[in-house]
Design a protein around this motif. Structure first.
Motif, PDB file in Angstrom:
ATOM      1  N   ILE A  11       0.754  -1.108   0.055  1.00 41.61           N
ATOM      2  CA  ILE A  11      -0.044  -0.055   0.017  1.00 41.61           C
ATOM      3  C   ILE A  11       0.803   1.100   0.111  1.00 41.61           C
ATOM      4  N   THR A  12       2.020   1.325   0.683  1.00 37.92           N
ATOM      5  CA  THR A  12       2.823   2.376   0.748  1.00 37.92           C
ATOM      6  C   THR A  12       3.492   2.874  -0.314  1.00 37.92           C
ATOM      7  N   PHE A  13       3.792   1.757  -1.143  1.00 41.71           N
ATOM      8  CA  PHE A  13       4.637   1.780  -2.287  1.00 41.71           C
ATOM      9  C   PHE A  13       4.271   2.547  -3.700  1.00 41.71           C
ATOM     10  N   SER A  37       1.294  12.962 -14.082  1.00 38.30           N
ATOM     11  CA  SER A  37       2.071  11.705 -13.477  1.00 38.30           C
ATOM     12  C   SER A  37       3.186  11.891 -12.436  1.00 38.30           C
ATOM     13  N   PHE A  38       4.280  12.886 -12.854  1.00 38.28           N
ATOM     14  CA  PHE A  38       5.274  13.081 -12.075  1.00 38.28           C
ATOM     15  C   PHE A  38       4.999  13.715 -10.853  1.00 38.28           C
ATOM     16  N   LEU A  39       4.038  14.830 -10.812  1.00 39.57           N
ATOM     17  CA  LEU A  39       3.457  15.140  -9.226  1.00 39.57           C
ATOM     18  C   LEU A  39       2.856  14.201  -8.553  1.00 39.57           C
ATOM     19  N   GLU A  40       1.821  13.559  -9.255  1.00 38.71           N
ATOM     20  CA  GLU A  40       1.170  12.557  -8.184  1.00 38.71           C
ATOM     21  C   GLU A  40       2.160  11.547  -7.758  1.00 38.71           C
ATOM     22  N   ALA A  41       3.328  11.188  -8.427  1.00 38.61           N
ATOM     23  CA  ALA A  41       4.212  10.297  -7.981  1.00 38.61           C
ATOM     24  C   ALA A  41       5.173  10.926  -6.963  1.00 38.61           C
ATOM     25  N   ARG A  42       5.702  12.109  -7.168  1.00 35.93           N
ATOM     26  CA  ARG A  42       6.658  12.810  -6.510  1.00 35.93           C
ATOM     27  C   ARG A  42       5.950  13.484  -5.250  1.00 35.93           C
ATOM     28  N   SER A  43       4.687  13.620  -5.083  1.00 37.83           N
ATOM     29  CA  SER A  43       4.040  14.209  -3.905  1.00 37.83           C
ATOM     30  C   SER A  43       3.874  13.272  -3.139  1.00 37.83           C
ATOM     31  N   ARG A  44       3.899  12.058  -3.476  1.00 35.97           N
ATOM     32  CA  ARG A  44       3.520  10.737  -2.431  1.00 35.97           C
ATOM     33  C   ARG A  44       4.684  10.231  -2.229  1.00 35.97           C
TER      34      ARG A  44
END
Ligand code: GLU
Length: 313
Positions: A11-13, A37-44
């Motif tokens: 879940i956390t990955f 896609s970049f911001l969704e990934a990096r912000s998480r």
């Protein structure tokens, strides 16, 4: 087929990706998918991969792949890990097709485009294949493409932005091509094999691909691959409602003013960047954008005129 890093798929990955086709330089429309896609990934706190979808070599423009990668780099969209190139992945696609053959899920098809067009009803993404070859090739005809049998049930998923999507594959799409008449593997198969190989957990891309997602989930199920989470962003359209693309002559993103282009994408995605951000250097820009990214503010529509951005500036 094995999933690359099953132990990490917890879940956390988070592992996202951007998968451009090298049919021309990056333009505003493709930049929306890259930035989202970049911001969704990096912000998480997640990873972000880039995969060059250069499978369709006849449509690839020489130099476009390098040009896209250079532009991403100049914009500060730095990816993790190795780049993947679909042109080097034929073996994996062949193995997936062999798996589908073993399951009896695919069949050879002799029909030409014209024959299909003459007898098919139109579906969500072109003609619905009438099933002419599903019981075997007609006498004297030889195989052109390979098709997967569409199940008669509904395939549904909860999109992170567009909400519940459900499709009746058999009647809305029909048996679809996984290997084309020209011998190339179809996008629908390649994308599923590659997302699994790269261990992608979250897919953020343009809503022009929303209707393809049930086909991809269907193939994942057949091949025993995990289904990632999906989020489909609005597609940028021009005043005539046409998707910004090479065909509609969308201009290339200028690397001379990287932050200008990135700023416009944040406005398009309702992230309300402060006007002084337009003068920031790329490092400060990304710092602000990652810290202030709010998926809850994204416009939950399939398309949006780019001119709206201009009007808001
Ligand atoms: N290569 C596809 C495109 O550029 C995107 C595929 C995907 O994100 O699944 O439209």
């Amino acid at each position: 087929m094995s999933f690359k890093k099953p132990g990490e798929n917890i879940i956390t990955f988070y592992r996202g990706r951007f998968a451009p086709s090298p049919t021309g330089p990056l333009h505003f429309g493709s930049l929306v998918a890259a930035v989202g896609s970049f911001l969704e990934a990096r912000s998480r706190g997640g990873e972000w991969l880039v995969r060059m979808e250069d499978l369709d070599l006849p449509r690839a423009v020489p130099g476009a792949a390098d040009d896209i990668l250079r532009t991403l780099d100049a914009l500060g969209l730095h990816w993790d890990g190795e780049l993947m190139f679909q042109s080097a992945r034929n073996e994996a696609y062949r193995a997936a097709l062999a798996e589908l053959e073993k399951l009896g899920a695919v069949y050879p098809c002799a029909c030409t485009r014209r024959e299909i067009a003459d007898s098919a009803l139109s579906g969500i993404d072109g003609p619905v294949y009438p099933g002419t070859c599903s019981g075997g090739l007609p006498g004297g005809r030889s195989a052109r493409a390979m098709r997967v049998r569409a199940d008669s049930g509904a395939v549904g998923f909860d999109d992170g932005l567009q909400g519940r999507v459900s499709q009746m594959l058999a009647t809305e799409v029909g048996d679809f091509v996984v290997r084309r008449a020209d011998g190339l593997f179809a996008y629908q198969l390649a994308v599923v094999v590659d997302d699994a190989e790269q261990g992608v957990t979250h897919i953020v891309r343009g809503a022009d691909l929303l209707d393809s997602t049930p086909r991809q989930i269907y193939l994942q199920k057949l091949l025993g691959l995990p289904t990632p989470a999906y989020m489909h962003l609005p597609v940028a359209v021009n005043e005539r409602g046409e998707k910004l693309s090479k065909q509609t002559l969308a201009p290339a993103v200028s690397v001379a003013n990287p932050v200008g282009a990135l700023f416009d994408v944040l406005v398009f995605l309702n992230q309300s960047p402060p006007s002084e951000l337009i003068d920031a250097d790329p490092g400060s820009f990304w710092k602000w954008a990652i810290a202030h990214w709010r998926a809850g503010r994204l416009p939950a529509v399939r398309s949006r005129p780019r001119s709206r951005v201009k009007a808001l500036e």
